[in-house]
Design a protein around this motif. Structure first.
Motif, short mmCIF file in Angstrom:
data_model
loop_
_atom_site.label_atom_id
_atom_site.label_comp_id
_atom_site.label_asym_id
_atom_site.label_seq_id
_atom_site.Cartn_x
_atom_site.Cartn_y
_atom_site.Cartn_z
N ARG A 125 0.81 -1.22 0.00
CA ARG A 125 0.00 0.00 0.00
C ARG A 125 0.85 1.27 0.00
O ARG A 125 1.86 1.35 0.68
CB ARG A 125 -0.92 0.01 1.21
N ILE B 297 -2.54 7.42 -1.02
CA ILE B 297 -3.05 7.94 -2.29
C ILE B 297 -2.56 9.36 -2.53
O ILE B 297 -2.22 9.72 -3.67
CB ILE B 297 -4.59 7.87 -2.31
N LEU C 224 -7.72 8.16 -9.15
CA LEU C 224 -7.54 8.20 -7.70
C LEU C 224 -8.16 9.46 -7.10
O LEU C 224 -8.71 9.42 -5.99
CB LEU C 224 -6.05 8.11 -7.35
N GLN D 46 -11.06 9.37 -4.23
CA GLN D 46 -11.03 10.15 -2.99
C GLN D 46 -12.31 10.95 -2.82
O GLN D 46 -12.88 11.01 -1.71
CB GLN D 46 -9.83 11.09 -2.99
N TYR E 34 -9.44 2.79 1.89
CA TYR E 34 -9.45 3.47 0.59
C TYR E 34 -8.75 4.82 0.63
O TYR E 34 -9.08 5.74 -0.10
CB TYR E 34 -10.88 3.57 0.04
N THR E 35 -7.77 4.92 1.53
CA THR E 35 -6.88 6.09 1.55
C THR E 35 -5.50 5.74 1.00
O THR E 35 -4.64 6.60 0.90
CB THR E 35 -6.72 6.64 2.97
N ARG E 36 -5.31 4.45 0.65
CA ARG E 36 -4.04 4.00 0.09
C ARG E 36 -4.30 3.24 -1.20
O ARG E 36 -5.42 2.82 -1.47
CB ARG E 36 -3.29 3.12 1.10
N TYR E 37 -3.23 3.05 -1.96
CA TYR E 37 -3.35 2.47 -3.30
C TYR E 37 -2.37 1.33 -3.47
O TYR E 37 -1.26 1.36 -2.95
CB TYR E 37 -3.06 3.55 -4.34
#
Length: 365
Positions: free
Chosen positions: A51, A54, A71, A75, A93-96
């Motif tokens: 991860r 983002i 992305l 967000q 869902y704050t990381r990719y």
């Protein structure tokens, strides 16, 4: 950074891949079960380790513009889910994670040759679900082949996302970055809905609830962002999906009647083949009315069998009941969540009876 933007989503709700504590179960399991948990834990921890925040991915000059745009939209959709849909506000869902494959997991579905009752697999935490997920397609296909050798109908489908029910900070995955804005936003709403409500051992309830939140969320999001043209396009896609789902439901009804008829095996086999041939013919006729739109052609690429019908029944079978529940709540999402939670807390038999009542009422409206 390689870029793959899926055109159409394939997804699953809660994957049976939840906690590293599953490693503690390995000494208690048989070799095949231990191997399954080992790949599940290894694959999941690999995702967690990969991860990236983002914000940092967006700021990185090396990030392709298409990924950056997707992305940024993810967000914004996540913020809408929290602020306007009442969905959980946590680190999810704050990381990719950029994957090296088109799906994050590959799910095996199975049903008997002459029954639509899906095979269920049971796991700690997640309970019993109607699929078994693998991080490598080859592993999923080996499991499907073993089941087929035992006489099961099987299907292996790629999933773009799965949920850990908030126990981990689930990342946005490259497999989730659909070119269609509504589908990307809807997937985030769907997965966060699983974090809001999840009922152990009831896949149909969980997926229909999340699908209802997804669709209502997309409708509100498009309205709130003034995307009237996109809203019209999305509504047309839902009408086409509803027409296709009607064909699948009618096929399930034909097969259920056939399998309950007491016919001998050759007769049931012939009737089964005829039902699926009729489905293909009806789809061709339906598609002809769509001015060349071919969105469901891929559904027919895999062999048609009982297992192929499991996902549609699981994700959409109870959606009309939840839509009615939302209407009865006058569109108030918090009241809707409370009503759904009340149903989820009922014993299984009582919950099933209440869902049947809601479906019957919805059908009359």
């Amino acid at each position: 950074m390689k870029l793959r933007l899926p055109k159409r989503p394939q997804r699953v709700g809660v994957a049976p891949l939840l906690l590293p504590m599953l490693l503690l179960l390995l000494p208690l399991a048989g070799c095949s079960t231990a191997g399954y948990y080992a790949q599940a834990v290894s694959g999941h921890l690999g995702l967690m380790a990969a991860r990236e925040p983002i914000d940092e991915v967006i700021a990185d000059p090396a990030t392709p513009a298409a990924v950056r745009e997707r992305l940024e939209l993810a967000q914004a959709a996540r913020r809408f889910a929290i602020d306007e849909l009442g969905l959980p506000d946590n680190g999810s869902y704050t990381r990719y994670v950029q994957l090296d494959r088109p799906a994050v997991v590959y799910n095996v579905y199975a049903a008997p040759a002459f029954s639509l009752e899906p095979k269920r697999w049971c796991f700690p935490i997640a309970g019993c679900v109607v699929y078994r997920g693998y991080f490598k397609r080859a592993d999923a296909e080996r499991t499907a082949a073993r089941l087929e050798a035992d006489g099961w109908d099987t299907w292996v489908g790629g999933a773009s996302a799965y949920s850990t029910l908030g126990r981990f900070e689930d990342p946005v995955l490259s497999s989730m970055l659909y070119r269609d804005d509504a589908r990307l936003a809807g997937l985030l709403f769907h997965e966060l809905a699983h974090q809001r409500l999840y009922v152990k051992d009831d896949s149909a309830f969980n997926e229909a609830f999340a699908t209802t939140v997804e669709e209502e969320g997309v409708r509100r999001w498009l309205l709130a962002t003034g995307r009237e043209e996109d809203l019209a396009t999305w509504r047309e896609s839902r009408r086409r999906a509803a027409a296709f789902q009607f064909l699948l439901a009618r096929t399930r009804g034909q097969l259920q009647a056939l399998y309950a008829s007491g016919a001998d095996e050759p007769e049931m086999r012939a009737g089964k083949a005829a039902a699926f041939a009729q489905l293909e013919a009806e789809y061709r006729a339906l598609k002809a009315s769509w001015d060349g739109w071919t969105g469901f052609d891929r559904w027919f690429e895999a062999p048609l069998n009982n297992a192929r019908l499991i996902p549609s029944a699981t994700y959409r079978g109870l959606v009309p009941a939840f839509r009615l529940l939302l209407v009865e709540a006058d569109g108030d999402l918090e009241a809707f969540y409370t009503a759904a939670e009340r149903l989820g807390n009922l014993p299984q038999a009582e919950r099933d009876a209440e869902m049947r009542r809601l479906l019957a009422t919805a059908a009359q409206r």
